[in-house]
Design a protein around this motif. Sequence first.
Motif, PDB file in Angstrom:
ATOM      1  N   ILE A  64     117.618  12.325   6.605  1.00  0.00           N
ATOM      2  CA  ILE A  64     117.012  13.178   5.629  1.00  0.00           C
ATOM      3  C   ILE A  64     117.498  12.354   4.226  1.00  0.00           C
ATOM      4  CG2 ILE A  64     116.548  15.248   4.360  1.00  0.00           C
ATOM      5  CD1 ILE A  64     117.103  16.637   7.077  1.00  0.00           C
ATOM      6  N   THR A  65     116.463  12.336   3.340  1.00  0.00           N
ATOM      7  CA  THR A  65     117.203  11.648   1.928  1.00  0.00           C
ATOM      8  C   THR A  65     117.273  12.982   0.896  1.00  0.00           C
ATOM      9  OG1 THR A  65     114.731  11.404   1.271  1.00  0.00           O
ATOM     10  CG2 THR A  65     115.923   9.580   2.200  1.00  0.00           C
ATOM     11  N   VAL A  66     118.381  12.821   0.045  1.00  0.00           N
ATOM     12  CA  VAL A  66     118.480  13.667  -1.068  1.00  0.00           C
ATOM     13  C   VAL A  66     118.614  12.903  -2.236  1.00  0.00           C
ATOM     14  CG1 VAL A  66     119.534  15.461   0.738  1.00  0.00           C
ATOM     15  CG2 VAL A  66     120.797  13.675  -0.325  1.00  0.00           C
ATOM     16  N   PRO A  67     118.595  13.695  -3.582  1.00  0.00           N
ATOM     17  CA  PRO A  67     118.815  13.038  -4.697  1.00  0.00           C
ATOM     18  C   PRO A  67     119.954  12.697  -4.872  1.00  0.00           C
ATOM     19  CG  PRO A  67     117.555  15.218  -5.026  1.00  0.00           C
ATOM     20  CD  PRO A  67     118.014  15.072  -3.725  1.00  0.00           C
ATOM     21  N   ALA A  68     120.518  11.864  -5.294  1.00  0.00           N
ATOM     22  CA  ALA A  68     121.927  11.061  -5.587  1.00  0.00           C
ATOM     23  C   ALA A  68     122.919  11.987  -6.137  1.00  0.00           C
ATOM     24  CB  ALA A  68     122.126   9.824  -6.231  1.00  0.00           C
ATOM     25  N   TYR A  69     122.392  12.958  -7.164  1.00  0.00           N
ATOM     26  CA  TYR A  69     123.221  13.870  -7.907  1.00  0.00           C
ATOM     27  C   TYR A  69     123.331  15.068  -7.424  1.00  0.00           C
ATOM     28  CZ  TYR A  69     118.899  15.925  -8.939  1.00  0.00           C
ATOM     29  OH  TYR A  69     117.612  16.465  -8.700  1.00  0.00           O
ATOM     30  N   PHE A  70     122.715  15.376  -6.014  1.00  0.00           N
ATOM     31  CA  PHE A  70     122.741  16.641  -5.130  1.00  0.00           C
ATOM     32  C   PHE A  70     124.524  16.912  -5.044  1.00  0.00           C
ATOM     33  CE2 PHE A  70     119.173  18.641  -2.441  1.00  0.00           C
ATOM     34  CZ  PHE A  70     118.640  18.889  -3.621  1.00  0.00           C
ATOM     35  N   ASP A  71     125.044  18.027  -5.248  1.00  0.00           N
ATOM     36  CA  ASP A  71     126.229  18.207  -5.113  1.00  0.00           C
ATOM     37  C   ASP A  71     126.498  18.864  -3.629  1.00  0.00           C
ATOM     38  OD1 ASP A  71     125.361  20.876  -4.897  1.00  0.00           O
ATOM     39  OD2 ASP A  71     126.363  21.516  -7.018  1.00  0.00           O
ATOM     40  N   ASP A  72     127.581  19.199  -3.342  1.00  0.00           N
ATOM     41  CA  ASP A  72     127.590  19.253  -1.914  1.00  0.00           C
ATOM     42  C   ASP A  72     127.316  20.613  -1.354  1.00  0.00           C
ATOM     43  OD1 ASP A  72     131.347  19.957  -0.525  1.00  0.00           O
ATOM     44  OD2 ASP A  72     130.193  20.487  -2.569  1.00  0.00           O
ATOM     45  N   VAL A  84     116.101   7.330  15.722  1.00  0.00           N
ATOM     46  CA  VAL A  84     116.343   8.399  14.727  1.00  0.00           C
ATOM     47  C   VAL A  84     115.338   7.756  13.792  1.00  0.00           C
ATOM     48  CG1 VAL A  84     118.042   8.934  13.035  1.00  0.00           C
ATOM     49  CG2 VAL A  84     118.637   8.126  15.105  1.00  0.00           C
ATOM     50  N   ILE A  85     114.364   8.718  13.091  1.00  0.00           N
ATOM     51  CA  ILE A  85     113.575   8.538  12.123  1.00  0.00           C
ATOM     52  C   ILE A  85     113.910   9.070  10.579  1.00  0.00           C
ATOM     53  CG2 ILE A  85     111.885   9.108  13.876  1.00  0.00           C
ATOM     54  CD1 ILE A  85     110.922  11.370  11.939  1.00  0.00           C
ATOM     55  N   GLY A  86     113.402   8.519   9.652  1.00  0.00           N
ATOM     56  CA  GLY A  86     113.613   8.777   8.154  1.00  0.00           C
ATOM     57  C   GLY A  86     112.777   9.734   7.748  1.00  0.00           C
ATOM     58  N   ILE A  87     113.245  10.841   6.916  1.00  0.00           N
ATOM     59  CA  ILE A  87     112.191  11.775   6.328  1.00  0.00           C
ATOM     60  C   ILE A  87     112.660  11.997   4.813  1.00  0.00           C
ATOM     61  CG2 ILE A  87     111.927  14.199   6.253  1.00  0.00           C
ATOM     62  CD1 ILE A  87     111.965  14.457   9.088  1.00  0.00           C
ATOM     63  N   ASP A  88     111.857  11.825   3.931  1.00  0.00           N
ATOM     64  CA  ASP A  88     111.802  11.890   2.576  1.00  0.00           C
ATOM     65  C   ASP A  88     111.421  13.340   2.309  1.00  0.00           C
ATOM     66  OD1 ASP A  88     111.601  12.440  -0.161  1.00  0.00           O
ATOM     67  OD2 ASP A  88     110.019  10.465  -0.441  1.00  0.00           O
ATOM     68  N   LEU A  89     112.426  14.245   2.093  1.00  0.00           N
ATOM     69  CA  LEU A  89     112.060  15.904   1.970  1.00  0.00           C
ATOM     70  C   LEU A  89     112.051  15.661   0.322  1.00  0.00           C
ATOM     71  CD1 LEU A  89     111.714  18.353   3.300  1.00  0.00           C
ATOM     72  CD2 LEU A  89     114.189  18.561   3.040  1.00  0.00           C
ATOM     73  N   GLY A  90     110.745  15.925  -0.033  1.00  0.00           N
ATOM     74  CA  GLY A  90     110.405  15.723  -1.688  1.00  0.00           C
ATOM     75  C   GLY A  90     110.351  17.149  -2.199  1.00  0.00           C
ATOM     76  N   THR A  91     110.331  17.268  -3.372  1.00  0.00           N
ATOM     77  CA  THR A  91     110.140  18.525  -3.998  1.00  0.00           C
ATOM     78  C   THR A  91     108.676  18.791  -4.102  1.00  0.00           C
ATOM     79  OG1 THR A  91     111.618  17.759  -5.864  1.00  0.00           O
ATOM     80  CG2 THR A  91     110.328  19.831  -6.412  1.00  0.00           C
ATOM     81  N   THR A  92     107.739  18.014  -4.166  1.00  0.00           N
ATOM     82  CA  THR A  92     106.133  18.191  -4.181  1.00  0.00           C
ATOM     83  C   THR A  92     105.686  17.631  -2.893  1.00  0.00           C
ATOM     84  OG1 THR A  92     106.269  16.356  -5.898  1.00  0.00           O
ATOM     85  CG2 THR A  92     105.829  18.787  -6.709  1.00  0.00           C
ATOM     86  N   TYR A  93     106.290  16.310  -2.612  1.00  0.00           N
ATOM     87  CA  TYR A  93     105.518  15.631  -1.247  1.00  0.00           C
ATOM     88  C   TYR A  93     106.770  15.040  -0.382  1.00  0.00           C
ATOM     89  CZ  TYR A  93     100.938  15.405  -3.827  1.00  0.00           C
ATOM     90  OH  TYR A  93      99.797  15.638  -4.363  1.00  0.00           O
ATOM     91  N   SER A  94     106.526  15.215   0.894  1.00  0.00           N
ATOM     92  CA  SER A  94     107.359  14.727   1.723  1.00  0.00           C
ATOM     93  C   SER A  94     106.868  13.608   2.855  1.00  0.00           C
ATOM     94  CB  SER A  94     107.772  15.720   2.626  1.00  0.00           C
ATOM     95  OG  SER A  94     108.729  16.661   1.954  1.00  0.00           O
ATOM     96  N   ALA A  95     107.678  12.869   3.371  1.00  0.00           N
ATOM     97  CA  ALA A  95     106.923  11.744   4.023  1.00  0.00           C
ATOM     98  C   ALA A  95     108.012  11.548   5.154  1.00  0.00           C
ATOM     99  CB  ALA A  95     106.518  10.457   3.575  1.00  0.00           C
ATOM    100  N   ALA A  96     107.474  10.922   6.544  1.00  0.00           N
ATOM    101  CA  ALA A  96     108.283  10.563   7.358  1.00  0.00           C
ATOM    102  C   ALA A  96     107.836   9.073   7.823  1.00  0.00           C
ATOM    103  CB  ALA A  96     108.027  11.430   8.691  1.00  0.00           C
ATOM    104  N   ALA A  97     108.979   8.268   8.197  1.00  0.00           N
ATOM    105  CA  ALA A  97     108.823   7.125   8.567  1.00  0.00           C
ATOM    106  C   ALA A  97     109.671   6.545   9.869  1.00  0.00           C
ATOM    107  CB  ALA A  97     109.038   6.085   7.377  1.00  0.00           C
ATOM    108  N   ALA A  98     109.268   5.491  10.373  1.00  0.00           N
ATOM    109  CA  ALA A  98     110.057   5.038  11.389  1.00  0.00           C
ATOM    110  C   ALA A  98     109.963   3.689  11.696  1.00  0.00           C
ATOM    111  CB  ALA A  98     109.687   5.546  12.821  1.00  0.00           C
ATOM    112  N   VAL A  99     111.122   2.849  12.120  1.00  0.00           N
ATOM    113  CA  VAL A  99     110.923   1.456  12.441  1.00  0.00           C
ATOM    114  C   VAL A  99     110.063   1.115  13.736  1.00  0.00           C
ATOM    115  CG1 VAL A  99     112.289  -0.538  12.775  1.00  0.00           C
ATOM    116  CG2 VAL A  99     112.752   0.886  10.839  1.00  0.00           C
ATOM    117  N   ASP A 100     109.093   0.311  13.526  1.00  0.00           N
ATOM    118  CA  ASP A 100     108.316  -0.042  14.531  1.00  0.00           C
ATOM    119  C   ASP A 100     109.035  -1.218  15.637  1.00  0.00           C
ATOM    120  OD1 ASP A 100     106.053   0.934  14.505  1.00  0.00           O
ATOM    121  OD2 ASP A 100     104.929  -0.762  13.719  1.00  0.00           O
ATOM    122  N   GLY A 101     108.311  -1.201  16.548  1.00  0.00           N
ATOM    123  CA  GLY A 101     108.927  -2.367  17.536  1.00  0.00           C
ATOM    124  C   GLY A 101     109.090  -3.842  16.905  1.00  0.00           C
TER     125      GLY A 101
END
Length: 497
Positions: free
Chosen positions: A118-126, A3-20
């Motif tokens: 996927i990351t979301v702002p903490a204050y995102f409602d449901d 499973v990888i991590g995605i920061d889905l941002g308002t202006t920029y997004s990024a993806a990351a994964a844990v290496d071996g």
Amino acid sequence: MEVIGIDLGTTYSAAAAVDGDGQPRILVNRDGERLTPSVVLFENPDGVLVGTMARRSAASRPGDCVQFVKRRMGGAAPVHVGADGREYRAEEVSALLLRRLAEDAGAALGRPVTDVVITVPAYFDDARRTATLDAGRLAGLTVHRLVNEPTAAAVDHGTGSGADGVYFVYDLGGGTFDATVLRVTDGDYEVIATDGDRDLGGIDFDNLLIGYLATRIIEQGGPDVTGDPALAAELRERCEAARLRLSTDDLAPVRLTVRGRTYAFQVTRTEFEDLSAGLLYRTELLIESVMDEAQLSWRDVDHVLLVGGCTRMPMVRELLARLTHRTPEPGVHPDEAVALGAAVIAASLTEPHPTVTVTDVTSQALGTIALDGDTGRLTNYVIIPRNSPVPCRYEETFVTVQPRQSRLHASVTEGDDADPDHVAVLHRSVLDLPPGLPDEAPIRVVMSYDADGVAHVETFDATHDRSLGTVALDRPANLDGDRFAAGRAALAHLGVR
Ligand code: ADP
Ligand code: MG
């Protein structure tokens, strides 16, 4: 499964994964960049362009370009109308971004990526969280968890440094601001309090500069450039460039050519800081209120993390130094920390003995509207307070107000205010009461959040201890089954490059 991590941002997004070797790493996109601008250009009927190339076209093709879509997540209004007349909603545009990010991540890893956090702002409602989950599903991805951005940033720092204690995370990004206090103990990340403003970020600082310079152009006898989409987009680009420059220099030039005449300005850092003092003050008010809610003083805070590109503005660092008397942690990368932390959490989901556990809190109060017996006014009663750890279950007992009352107006609200006009009403219904209830019959309202942050509400006739019904929170803004299927079909036709 990985499973990888995605920061889905308002202006920029990024993806990351844990290496071996167990280290989280940013996955570079097909353009060779660590960040992908969250911009979609509807190029032609068959495809969209995502990222830097799309961003470059924002000025020349503003009508085909969609930016800042995250601000509109959870809303029902279309964010784009295609050349063929098809309307696209925020979650569909976000799905196109996610598809591009996942494809690029797959190329970087050398295997297809289907499983993400996927990351979301903490204050995102449901509603906004549901919209984000829908975006993931529309992109054909399995979303294992939505993680709060400040938690991810804390995880990045905590796993890297091994430092326990109280963390304060200040995140000022392109379109949103949030402030969060966490307690970190031995791999457990417990959010204590969080708050945010989804309309406060780099764009708002840019807007002030745009307004300021547009006025000066008018003063010099020029037209109102904000009325012309192409000129406005060009001025936005110049203003953002100037703002970035003011993070390191005292002076930034801005030039704009309008109908053959060139307007040239020199903006000083002091000028810009005076202009934006109000925005910065809004973050200060939010910070203080989060600390109040956490019932902590700055002395209790061990680590200050600055994330979000806009924390590079010197006035932000000065504000935090003044308030916290702490030096922000130097090792935190403002643009990458969230994606890196998301990768760590993503990897830990598949570990037999997770090294990282996350306890989140509700970002919005849930309540109901009832008559206040003392004032005779309709009042919003909070049942689940903001910042309650999830999962949680709360109940409150009300009484009927009329003799032989046969029906009950039930509502579910989101927000803290006692005034019903200042909260969002998520649900209204009329419940039938059984006959023969005593006067002032007790009615019990039970509200809970499950581990996914989804709310459930049940009402009971407490006299007979019988359920009066369960409320499924209707979110008219979210996609129903038909709209979802239509969205998938439409997106399937679009190539992403
Ligand atoms: P988001 O998470 O909302 O997509 P980011 O955290 O990526 O946002 O931050 C993007 C914002 O950071 C943009 O508004 C950009 O202008 C701003 N930014 C980036 N670098 C700098 C800088 N050096 N000075 C000021 N602002 C910056
Ligand atoms: Mg961000």
